[in-house]
Design a protein around this motif. Sequence first.
Motif, mmCIF file in Angstrom:
data_model
loop_
_atom_site.group_PDB
_atom_site.id
_atom_site.type_symbol
_atom_site.label_atom_id
_atom_site.label_comp_id
_atom_site.label_asym_id
_atom_site.label_seq_id
_atom_site.Cartn_x
_atom_site.Cartn_y
_atom_site.Cartn_z
ATOM 1 N N ARG A 1 36.773 31.591 45.715
ATOM 2 C CA ARG A 1 37.318 30.949 44.524
ATOM 3 C C ARG A 1 36.939 31.744 43.271
ATOM 4 O O ARG A 1 37.730 31.841 42.332
ATOM 5 C CB ARG A 1 36.833 29.507 44.418
ATOM 6 N N ALA A 2 35.733 32.310 43.246
ATOM 7 C CA ALA A 2 35.345 33.143 42.114
ATOM 8 C C ALA A 2 36.203 34.404 42.051
ATOM 9 O O ALA A 2 36.602 34.846 40.965
ATOM 10 C CB ALA A 2 33.867 33.512 42.220
ATOM 11 N N ARG B 1 39.555 33.389 40.733
ATOM 12 C CA ARG B 1 39.426 33.139 39.293
ATOM 13 C C ARG B 1 39.467 34.451 38.508
ATOM 14 O O ARG B 1 40.116 34.558 37.465
ATOM 15 C CB ARG B 1 38.116 32.385 39.036
ATOM 16 N N ARG C 1 31.533 38.434 35.047
ATOM 17 C CA ARG C 1 32.076 37.998 36.338
ATOM 18 C C ARG C 1 31.012 37.321 37.184
ATOM 19 O O ARG C 1 31.317 36.442 37.992
ATOM 20 C CB ARG C 1 32.637 39.200 37.096
ATOM 21 N N SER C 2 29.746 37.731 37.011
ATOM 22 C CA SER C 2 28.684 37.124 37.811
ATOM 23 C C SER C 2 28.501 35.649 37.477
ATOM 24 O O SER C 2 27.890 34.914 38.252
ATOM 25 C CB SER C 2 27.369 37.874 37.586
ATOM 26 N N THR D 1 31.094 33.513 36.911
ATOM 27 C CA THR D 1 32.355 32.793 37.037
ATOM 28 C C THR D 1 32.223 31.476 37.790
ATOM 29 O O THR D 1 32.969 30.533 37.521
ATOM 30 C CB THR D 1 33.408 33.677 37.737
ATOM 31 N N ILE D 2 31.296 31.408 38.748
ATOM 32 C CA ILE D 2 31.146 30.147 39.490
ATOM 33 C C ILE D 2 30.653 29.052 38.556
ATOM 34 O O ILE D 2 31.190 27.935 38.531
ATOM 35 C CB ILE D 2 30.196 30.341 40.686
ATOM 36 N N GLU E 1 32.682 31.843 46.841
ATOM 37 C CA GLU E 1 32.844 33.252 46.501
ATOM 38 C C GLU E 1 34.316 33.629 46.421
ATOM 39 O O GLU E 1 34.727 34.385 45.533
ATOM 40 C CB GLU E 1 32.124 34.122 47.537
ATOM 41 N N ALA F 1 33.473 28.125 36.272
ATOM 42 C CA ALA F 1 34.454 27.229 36.888
ATOM 43 C C ALA F 1 33.935 25.795 36.923
ATOM 44 O O ALA F 1 34.679 24.841 36.679
ATOM 45 C CB ALA F 1 34.789 27.710 38.297
#
Length: 627
Positions: free
Chosen positions: A129-130, A133, A205-206, A208-209, A127, A212
Amino acid sequence: MTTMKAAPVALLSDVRLLTGALRAARPPLTSALTVLLVAGALLPPASALAMAHLVGQIQTTGQLGAPLSAVVLPLLAFVLVLLAGHVVDTAVTPLATLATARIDGAHRARVAGLAAGTTIAALEDPEVRAMIRAARADPENWTEHTPGAGAVAGLRLAASLTGVAGSCLVLAAYAGWLVPALLLPALINGMFRQRDAARGIAIWRSGTIDGARNQRWLAVATSPAEGKDIRIYGLGDWLTRRIQRHALAMDGPVWAALARAIPREAGQLLLIGVPLVAGYATVAAGAAGAAGAPAGSDRVVAATAVLASGVTIFQTLGWSEDLRVAVAATGCLRATEDLADRLPVPSTTSEPTARATPPPPAPEPALAGPPLVRFEQVSFGYPGARRPVLDRLDLEIRPGELLAIVGLNGAGKSTLIKILAGLYQPDAGRVTADGVDVTALGPVAWRHRLAIVFQDFVRYHLPARDNVALGRGDRPFDPTVLDAAAADAGLDPVLARLPAGWATPLARTVPGGVDLSGGQWQQIALARARYAVRMGADLLVLDEPTAHLDVRTEFEVFHRLAAVRGGVSVVLISHRLSTVRQADRIVLLDGGRITESGHHDELIACQGRYAELFAIQARRFTSGAHG
C-alpha cells in the motif's frame, strides 16, 4: 527507508527512468518539444552576446562621438533575442502540457493494471500500500510530482546543457581560463543538489505508512458516518492525539534532515560564490584598467559577456524548479518499478497502454453450463496467524446445486469465497473448474463466470441504475436485464419509493440523492449479482445476503434463489440455519475443514455439530417468540 545510492549511480538511474517515461509521449511530440527546448536553452548565451555588443557599442558611441544610429542594430538584435525567448516559451507550454498528460495517463494505467492484476491479500500488505501510495501519481505535497511533469522537467534539464555549452563557448572566446574555473564547481554543486533532493524524497517516502494513517484518521474526523460515534463517545481528543502522533512520525525525520542540511548549504554557497566572485573580479578589473582606451570597449564587451554567461552556467547546473520536479518524479517512477517487482503483471494480461478510448470487449465464449468446482487440499493462513484458516480443505460445488456453507464466526467461510474468486491464492492445494485449475483460466475469464455478494458489499455514490448495472460494467447496459434483476432481488418496492426511480443518486452528498437502509442496500447488492447472472455468470455466491433484511423479504429472496438453481450454481453462506433448510446440500466448516455434509434432515438425524447449532438457534427463536 530506501537505501541511498552513490550520486553518479543515482543520477544515471534517474535519467533512465525519466527517459523511459518519455516514450509514452510518442516521438513526434517529444522531437518537437526537444527542438524548442534546445532553442530556448541557446537563447541565454545568445542574449549574453547581444547584450555585450550592445553595451560595447554604447560605450564606443559615447567615447568617439559616433551617431546614435550605430546603436540601432545591436539594440535590434538584443530585442529579437528577447522576442524569440517569448515565442519559444509560448510554443513550449501546450506541447509540454500534452506530453505530461500522455505520460501521466500511461503511468496511471500501468499502476491500475498492476493493482488490478494482483490478489486482495497483496493489497492488504502495508508495504504494498505504501508503494501504491508513492506510485499512483497523485501529488499531495511539494515532494511529489507526476512522471509526466518529471519527464518534461528532465527534458528541459537535458536541453539546458546545450545552453551551458554555448555559455562555455562565450567564456572561452573572451577568457578561456574561466571555463574550468566556473564549470567544475557548477557541476559539483549540481551533483550535491541532486543527491540532497533524492535523499529528501527517500526520507519522505519512508514516512508514507504513517502519512496514510494520518490521512485515514483525518477522513474519520470529517466523516458523517464515523461522526456519530465520535460525538456520542467523546472521541474528539483521542482522535486528535492519533492524528498528531502519525503526523509527527511522518514529518519528524523530514525536519531533522532539513536541520542537517543547513551546514551543507553554507558549504555549497562557498563552492559557488568563491570562483564566481573571483572570476567576476578579475574580468571587471581588466575592463576597468582598460577604460578610456579605444580597446577598452572590447574589454567591457568581454566583461559583460563573461558575467552573463557565468550566471547562466550556475543557474542551469544549480538548484532549479526543474531539478526538484525531476527528482521528485523519479521517486514516483522508482516506486512503480518496486511495485512491478512485487506485483508482476500476470502473463494473461498485456501491459495497459494509454488510449483515448478502450477497445470494445471481445465476445465471450459460449458456456456449457455451471462448472463442477473442486477445492482440492486447499490450505490458507494469514501472515502472523498461529493456525491456518483453511487446512487441507476438500469441497465440491456441483453444477446447478444450491450449496449452503455454515459455521461459527472465524471458521473461514468468507476466506473460502475469496479464494474461490482468486482474490487470495491458497498456500497449498488448488481450485479447479471442470478439472482445470482456475489460475490457468486467467482471472478475468474466471471471474466473469462468478457473481458474488460479499458481507462488506460496495455502496457506490451513483444512481440506483448504475449501482445494479455495475454487476457487469464491462458489457453494454441492458435495461431489460436491469428490470429483471431488480425483480429477482425484490427491489421493485424500493425503486417505487425513490424520487427519480432508477435515476436517483444513492448518496445524500449528491444533489437530489437519498440514502437507503441497510436492508435496502443489501437488496441493491443482490440485484447487482442477479444482473451479473442474467448477463452470463453461472456461479452465484452470497455471503450473508440477508443479514439486514426483514423476515418477509428474506423469505421471498430465498424462494427466488431456490427457483434459479439448475441453470446456475448457488453458494450460500449464512449464520441463520433456518434459512438454509431449502439447500440441496449443507456443509459445516469447522477447524479449517468440512466436517459435516448432507441435506438438512440428514444432518439433524446425525445429531452432530450442525444439529447442535440448529437446536441452539431454534431455542433462541422460541424463547424470543414467547418472551
